[in-house]
Write a protein that holds these residues in place. Structure first.
Motif, PDB file in Angstrom:
ATOM      1  N   SER A   1       0.848  -1.202   0.000  1.00 24.09           N
ATOM      2  CA  SER A   1       0.000   0.000   0.000  1.00 24.09           C
ATOM      3  C   SER A   1       0.880   1.248   0.000  1.00 24.09           C
ATOM      4  CB  SER A   1      -0.875  -0.005   1.246  1.00 24.09           C
ATOM      5  OG  SER A   1      -0.074  -0.198   2.391  1.00 24.09           O
ATOM      6  N   ASP A   2       0.261   2.381  -0.241  1.00 22.59           N
ATOM      7  CA  ASP A   2       1.031   3.613  -0.100  1.00 22.59           C
ATOM      8  C   ASP A   2       0.186   4.684   0.590  1.00 22.59           C
ATOM      9  OD1 ASP A   2      -0.751   4.202  -2.056  1.00 22.59           O
ATOM     10  OD2 ASP A   2       0.714   4.280  -3.677  1.00 22.59           O
TER      11      ASP A   2
ATOM     12  N   ILE B   1      -2.717   4.796   4.116  1.00 25.30           N
ATOM     13  CA  ILE B   1      -2.919   3.419   4.580  1.00 25.30           C
ATOM     14  C   ILE B   1      -1.578   2.809   4.971  1.00 25.30           C
ATOM     15  CG2 ILE B   1      -3.806   1.151   3.954  1.00 25.30           C
ATOM     16  CD1 ILE B   1      -5.621   2.507   1.959  1.00 25.30           C
ATOM     17  N   ARG B   2      -0.573   3.072   4.139  1.00 23.83           N
ATOM     18  CA  ARG B   2       0.748   2.531   4.441  1.00 23.83           C
ATOM     19  C   ARG B   2       1.248   3.050   5.779  1.00 23.83           C
ATOM     20  NH1 ARG B   2       4.787   0.654   1.148  1.00 23.83           N
ATOM     21  NH2 ARG B   2       6.867   0.733   2.045  1.00 23.83           N
ATOM     22  N   ARG B   3       1.086   4.342   5.997  1.00 28.74           N
ATOM     23  CA  ARG B   3       1.564   4.935   7.251  1.00 28.74           C
ATOM     24  C   ARG B   3       0.803   4.375   8.443  1.00 28.74           C
ATOM     25  NH1 ARG B   3       0.791  10.775   5.831  1.00 28.74           N
ATOM     26  NH2 ARG B   3       0.943  10.408   3.599  1.00 28.74           N
ATOM     27  N   ARG B   4      -0.483   4.163   8.236  1.00 33.15           N
ATOM     28  CA  ARG B   4      -1.275   3.624   9.340  1.00 33.15           C
ATOM     29  C   ARG B   4      -0.816   2.205   9.691  1.00 33.15           C
ATOM     30  NH1 ARG B   4      -7.167   5.494   8.731  1.00 33.15           N
ATOM     31  NH2 ARG B   4      -6.151   7.501   9.099  1.00 33.15           N
ATOM     32  N   MET B   5      -0.504   1.435   8.654  1.00 39.88           N
ATOM     33  CA  MET B   5      -0.023   0.072   8.892  1.00 39.88           C
ATOM     34  C   MET B   5       1.310   0.118   9.645  1.00 39.88           C
ATOM     35  SD  MET B   5      -2.329  -1.862   7.741  1.00 39.88           S
ATOM     36  CE  MET B   5      -3.760  -0.836   7.556  1.00 39.88           C
ATOM     37  N   LEU B   6       2.174   1.049   9.250  1.00 34.27           N
ATOM     38  CA  LEU B   6       3.468   1.175   9.923  1.00 34.27           C
ATOM     39  C   LEU B   6       3.266   1.563  11.389  1.00 34.27           C
ATOM     40  CD1 LEU B   6       5.519   3.084   7.195  1.00 34.27           C
ATOM     41  CD2 LEU B   6       5.841   0.714   7.910  1.00 34.27           C
ATOM     42  N   ASP B   7       2.322   2.462  11.623  1.00 34.54           N
ATOM     43  CA  ASP B   7       2.044   2.885  12.997  1.00 34.54           C
ATOM     44  C   ASP B   7       1.578   1.736  13.873  1.00 34.54           C
ATOM     45  OD1 ASP B   7       2.824   5.489  12.949  1.00 34.54           O
ATOM     46  OD2 ASP B   7       0.869   6.263  12.341  1.00 34.54           O
ATOM     47  N   LEU B   8       0.937   0.763  13.246  1.00 33.57           N
ATOM     48  CA  LEU B   8       0.505  -0.398  14.018  1.00 33.57           C
ATOM     49  C   LEU B   8       1.699  -1.299  14.337  1.00 33.57           C
ATOM     50  CD1 LEU B   8      -2.768  -1.368  12.111  1.00 33.57           C
ATOM     51  CD2 LEU B   8      -2.588  -0.320  14.358  1.00 33.57           C
ATOM     52  N   GLY B   9       2.845  -0.960  13.783  1.00 38.60           N
ATOM     53  CA  GLY B   9       4.051  -1.743  14.038  1.00 38.60           C
ATOM     54  C   GLY B   9       4.285  -2.801  12.984  1.00 38.60           C
TER      55      GLY B   9
ATOM     56  N   ILE C   1       6.145  -3.506  10.515  1.00 43.27           N
ATOM     57  CA  ILE C   1       7.347  -3.277   9.717  1.00 43.27           C
ATOM     58  C   ILE C   1       7.942  -4.635   9.364  1.00 43.27           C
ATOM     59  CG2 ILE C   1       7.791  -1.060  10.788  1.00 43.27           C
ATOM     60  CD1 ILE C   1       9.975  -2.536  12.447  1.00 43.27           C
TER      61      ILE C   1
ATOM     62  N   HIS D   1      -3.076 -10.646  15.729  1.00 44.53           N
ATOM     63  CA  HIS D   1      -2.263 -10.303  16.883  1.00 44.53           C
ATOM     64  C   HIS D   1      -1.013  -9.604  16.363  1.00 44.53           C
ATOM     65  CE1 HIS D   1      -0.023 -11.277  20.686  1.00 44.53           C
ATOM     66  NE2 HIS D   1      -1.163 -10.775  21.121  1.00 44.53           N
TER      67      HIS D   1
ATOM     68  N   ARG E   1       2.099  -7.244  17.647  1.00 45.08           N
ATOM     69  CA  ARG E   1       2.887  -6.602  18.711  1.00 45.08           C
ATOM     70  C   ARG E   1       2.074  -6.413  19.985  1.00 45.08           C
ATOM     71  NH1 ARG E   1       7.835  -4.737  17.062  1.00 45.08           N
ATOM     72  NH2 ARG E   1       8.118  -4.960  14.826  1.00 45.08           N
TER      73      ARG E   1
END
Lengths: 80, 704
Positions: free
Chosen positions: A25-26, A29-37, A39, A59, A61
Motif C-alpha cells: 500500500s502507499d 494506509i501505508r503509514r497507518r499500517m506502519l504505525d501499528l508496528g 514493519i 495479533h 505486537r
C-alpha cells in the motif's frame, strides 16, 4: 522483488503466524499500517474472523487489531 | 479545532500538562482521577474526541491538564493525530504525560519515542499495572526510566494507585527539579548524515523554540501539514530561507543517492522507532506466562464466532431490555402511585387555600402532572438501562460489536466504526453525532451523522417501552408478558439497525457517493468493570442529566398543553384545533392529530412525547384518575388507539426528526446548514414513508 513464498496476509489461515515482508500500500494506509508496528519481520498471527468472514483480527505486537481484507491484502507475509 | 486548544494560564506560575496516550489506555481515568472533572470514559478506542481540560493542585502549584486525543502516533495521519502533535509541539506544555498500557507496552512506546523526539519534558505513566499483574506481565519501571531517560511512574488509575507519585514526577519536571535526558534515536548513517547537513542551518533560525533535530527530520520527510503548522507557529516560512533551502537540497541529494526517497524515508524512520521500542521492551518486560491473553482469545472466539457472534449480540441486547422492562415495571407503578398521591394532596391544598381554579389547573394539572408522568415513565427504565449498557461498554464489548457488524457496514459503503457511533446513539444521539469524529473520512462521517438518529436514544426508549408494555404485553398472560415486550423492543432496535444500514447504502449511492475507506479497529483486552463506579457514573452522568433535561422541558411543555387545552375558541379548545388541523395527515400515517402534535412539541426532548399525548387526551377526555398503566391503556383505547396506532407510534418514534439538541450538535459538527437540514429530513421522510406504507397496507388488508 516479489517472492513466491510470500502470501497476502488475508490468505493467512486462522491460528497461523507469519512474518511481514512488504507493504504494497502507499500513502495514508501505508503509514497507518506502519504505525501499528507492521514493519519488516514483524510476527503477525491470524486470530479470528468476524462472523461474516471479514474483517479478521490479528495479533500484532501485543495488540489485537482487526483489518478488512482490502487492507490485509496489501501486506505481504512469509509463513514460518 | 484550534480555538479549543488555546489554554489560558490563570496565574503566571500555573503549569500546563498535556495528557497523551494511545486510545483506550485509561487516559481519561487518569484525567478524571487527577482533575475530578467528570469526563466520560469508555472502553473503546478513540473515545476522547474533544479536548477536555481540568485543573488540579499539587503542593504549591496549580496544574492545568489538557486531555489530548488518543493516538498511536504523532505522524499526523489523521485529524486527531494532527491535533495531538500540534498541541505537544506548538502549545508549549510545561510537561507531557504519556499514559501507556502495561499489558501492551511495546506498541505504546512508539508514541513515547516519537514524543521524546519533540520534547524532553516527558513523564511516562505505565497504567493498568493491575491488569498486567493479573496477566502475569512484569515491567521493570526503573530500567524503563533508565532506557528512556525520563521519569516513569507505574499506576493503576482505576484504584488511584500511583497517582500521587505521578503528580510528584510532573511537579518535578515542570519545576525543573528533575532534569531529563531523553533517549536520542539514532537512525542509519545516511539519514544521520543528511540530518547533520541540514540541522545547523535550522537550529539557528529556531532559536530554541522547537527541537531542531525533529524539525530537520520533518523537513526531510516533506510533511506538508507540519510545514504549514510550522509556518504559522514561527510566523515565518522556514523554507523561504535560502540557506535552509540549499542545505535541504543537499541533504535530499544524499538521501536520493542512497536510494532513500519519499515513502522509504518515512518507512525507515518508523521502522527504526518500532525496532527501538522492541529492543527496550525486550529489556524491561517479562512474561511469566506466554498464555497471558488466552482468556481474552477464548471469550472472543465465542463472542465473535461465525455461529454465535450475531445471536449472542442480539441475545445480549434482549437480556438488557428484558431486565429493563421487568425491572422497571414495579418501581414505575410505585413512583406513579406516590406522585399521584402527592397530586391529590396538592389539590387538597389548593382547595383549602381557595386559589382560583386556573391556578390549580396550570400548576397541578399542567406542570405537576406532566412532570410526574415524565419521572415515573422515564426514571426506572433509565436507571436500569444505563448501568447495564455502561457495564457492556466497560467490559470492552462494544468494539466486538463493531467487529461483528463491520462487513454489513462495508457493504453499505460505510465505515465499521459507524457501529460504535451507533452504539453511542443508544445513549444519546447528540453524543453519537459527536462520536462520529472517530471516523476520518468526511464522507463516511456524514453518513454516520445522518443515520445516527435511526437508533433510539434514551429519550425514546421509555416511549417504546411504555407503549409496548401497555399495548402488546397485555395480550398475553402472566410471565410471558415481559418476554413478549422484550422481543418486540429487540425487534424495533434490529429494525433501527437495518434502517441505518439501508439508508447508509442509499446515501452512499446517491448524495454521498464513494467507496469505503481503510479500516483498522483495535479489539482492546476485556477489562473487569468496576460495578460501583459504573452505577455511580451512569446514574449521575446520564440518568440524572437526561432526566433533568427532560424535566426542564416537560414543565413548560405541560404548561403550554394545559393552556392550549383550556383556552377555547368557539366550541373547541386550541389544542383540539391544532390536533384537528394535523389530524387528516396524521391519520394517513396511522397516528392521530394529538400524537403528531406531541411529536412536534417533543422536538426539544423526545422524552416528553408520551406524557404530552396522555396530557392532551386527559385534557379532552373524561378519565381523570390515572394511577396505573392499565388505566392508561384504557385512556388510549378510548381515544381510538388500536394495535396499528401503537405500531405506527413506535415506528414514527424510531424514525422522525432528531431532537433539538441533536440538530444543534449536527449543525456544530458539520458546520453546514445543508447537512443539518438533510439530517433532519432523511429520518423524517423515512418515517413518514414507512408509516404510510404500514398503516395503509394494514387498513387495505382489513386487519384492523
Amino acid at each position: 522483488m516479489i517472492n513466491d513464498k510470500y502470501i497476502a496476509l488475508n490468505f493467512l489461515p486462522i491460528g497461523q503466524k507469519a512474518r511481514v515482508k512488504m507493504l504494497t500500500s502507499d500513502g495514508t494506509i501505508r503509514r497507518r499500517m506502519l504505525d501499528l508496528g507492521l514493519i519488516s519481520d514483524t510476527v503477525v498471527e491470524a486470530l479470528q474472523k468476524s462472523p461474516s468472514g471479514d474483517p479478521t483480527a490479528y495479533h500484532i505486537r501485543g495488540a489485537v487489531i482487526a483489518l478488512r481484507s482490502e487492507e490485509a491484502s496489501k501486506i505481504m507475509v512469509e509463513v514460518n | 479545532m484550534e480555538s479549543e486548544l488555546r489554554i489560558e494560564r490563570i496565574r503566571p506560575g500555573d503549569k500546563v500538562v498535556a495528557l497523551a496516550g494511545n486510545p483506550n489506555v485509561g487516559k481519561s481515568t487518569v484525567f478524571n482521577s487527577l482533575t475530578g472533572l467528570n469526563q466520560h470514559t469508555g472502553n473503546w478506542p478513540g473515545k476522547t474526541v474533544t479536548n477536555a481540560q481540568g485543573k488540579y493542585r499539587h503542593k504549591d502549584r496549580n496544574f492545568i491538564m489538557v486531555d489530548i486525543p488518543g493516538t498511536y502516533s504523532l505522524m499526523a495521519n489523521s485529524a486527531e493525530e494532527e491535533v495531538a502533535r500540534d498541541f505537544v509541539c506548538f502549545s508549549n506544555p510545561d510537561a507531557t504525560v504519556i499514559v501507556t498500557d502495561a499489558t501492551c507496552l511495546e506498541r505504546n512506546l512508539n508514541l513515547v519515542l516519537q514524543t521524546l523526539e519533540i520534547t524532553p519534558d516527558v513523564v511516562v505513566c505505565v497504567n493498568l499495572l493491575d491488569e498486567a499483574k493479573r496477566k502475569k506481565i512484569n515491567i521493570n519501571l526503573k530500567e524503563l526510566s533508565k532506557q528512556l531517560g525520563v521519569p516513569v511512574i507505574g499506576t493503576s488509575a482505576r484504584s488511584g494507585e500511583g497517582l500521587n507519585e505521578l503528580m510528584d514526577a510532573v511537579y518535578n519536571v515542570t519545576n525543573e527539579k528533575a532534569i531529563t535526558s531523553p533517549l536520542k534515536i539514532n537512525y542509519d548513517d545516511t539519514i544521520e548524515h543528511a540530518i547533520a547537513i541540514l540541522e545547523p542551518s535550522i537550529e539557528e533560525l529556531l532559536a530554541d523554540r522547537l527541537n531542531s533535530r525533529w524539525v530537520t527530520l520533518k523537513l526531510l520527510d516533506g510533511d506538508k501539514t507540519l510545514l504549514k503548522a510550522l509556518q504559522k507557529y514561527l510566523d515565518f516560512d522556514l523554507m523561504a530561507n535560502i540557506s535552509v533551502a540549499k542545505k535541504l537540497k543537499e541533504a535530499r541529494d544524499v538521501l536520493t543517492a542512497a536510494g532513500i526517497e519519499n515513502d522509504l524515508f518515512r518507512d525507515k524512520i518508523v521502522s527504526h522507532i518500532v525496532c527501538t521500542a522492541e529492543k527496550i521492551c525486550a529489556k524491561v518486560v517479562t512474561f511469566e506466562s506466554q498464555k497471558y491473553n488466552r482468556t481474552d482469545r477464548k471469550i472472543d472466539s465465542i463472542l465473535t464466532s461465525r455461529l454465535f457472534g450475531i445471536p449472542i449480540m442480539v441475545g445480549m441486547l434482549a437480556v438488557v431490555f428484558w431486565l429493563t422492562i421487568t425491572g422497571a415495571n414495579y418501581p414505575s407503578e410505585l413512583i406513579a402511585t406516590f406522585l399521584f398521591w402527592v397530586e391529590d394532596r396538592l389539590t387538597d391544598f389548593f382547595v383549602w387555600a381557595g386559589t382560583p381554579p386556573w391556578v390549580h389547573g396550570l400548576l397541578v394539572m399542567g406542570i405537576y402532572r406532566t412532570l410526574a408522568w415524565v419521572v415515573s415513565v422515564m426514571l426506572p427504565p433509565m436507571a436500569i438501562f444505563f448501568p447495564l449498557f455502561t457495564l457492556l461498554e466497560d467490559l470492552g464489548y462494544l468494539p466486538r460489536v463493531a467487529f461483528n457488524l463491520d462487513n454489513l457496514f462495508k457493504k453499505a459503503c460505510a465505515h465499521g466504526k459507524q457501529a460504535l457511533t451507533m452504539c453511542m446513539g443508544f445513549g444519546c444521539n447528540a453524543a453519537g453525532v459527536i462520536g462520529c469524529r472517530i471516523i476520518d473520512s468526511p464522507r463516511e462521517r456524514l453518513i454516520a451523522t445522518i443515520t445516527n438518529n435511526f437508533v433510539p436514544c434514551n429519550g425514546r426508549f421509555p416511549t417504546l417501552i411504555a407503549i409496548i408494555t401497555m399495548f402488546f404485553a397485555g395480550v398475553v398472560a402472566g410471565p410471558f408478558q415481559s418476554i413478549v415486550s422484550t422481543l418486540l423492543l429487540t425487534g424495533v432496535i434490529v429494525l433501527g439497525v437495518m434502517m441505518t444500514l439501508l439508508i447508509s447504502r442509499i446515501l452512499s449511492q446517491t448524495i454521498l457517493k464513494g467507496i469505503p475507506s481503510s479500516f483498522t479497529l483495535e479489539l482492546p483486552p476485556y477489562r473487569k468493570p468496576q460495578i460501583g463506579r459504573v452505577i455511580v457514573r451512569s446514574v449521575f452522568n446520564r440518568t440524572l442529566f437526561v432526566l433533568g433535561r427532560a424535566v426542564a422541558v416537560a414543565a413548560p411543555a405541560g404548561l403550554v398543553i394545559w393552556v392550549l387545552a383550556n383556552i377555547h375558541v368557539g366550541e373547541l379548545s386550541l389544542l383540539s384545533h391544532c390536533a384537528g388541523f394535523l389530524d387528516p395527515f396524521a391519520k394517513l400515517l396511522g397516528l392521530d392529530g394529538y400524537i403528531l402534535m406531541a411529536f412536534v412539541l417533543g422536538f426539544p426532548a423526545n422524552e416528553i412525547v408520551v406524557p404530552i399525548i396522555i396530557m392532551s387526551y386527559i385534557a379532552t377526555g373524561n378519565i381523570l384518575e390515572l394511577d396505573n398503566l392499565g388505566q392508561l391503556r384504557e385512556l388510549l383505547v378510548s381515544h381510538g388507539w388500536t394495535w396499528l396506532t401503537a405500531v405506527c407510534v413506535m415506528l414514527f418514534s424510531l424514525m422522525h426528526w432528531p431532537c433539538g439538541t441533536t440538530c444543534w450538535t449536527i449543525k456544530k459538527e458539520t458546520q453546514s446548514w445543508k447537512w443539518t437540514i438533510i439530517s433532519f429530513l432523511v429520518p423524517t421522510i423515512t418515517g413518514i414513508v414507512i408509516c404510510l406504507i404500514v398503516a395503509n397496507s394494514v387498513r387495505l388488508l382489513g386487519l384492523v
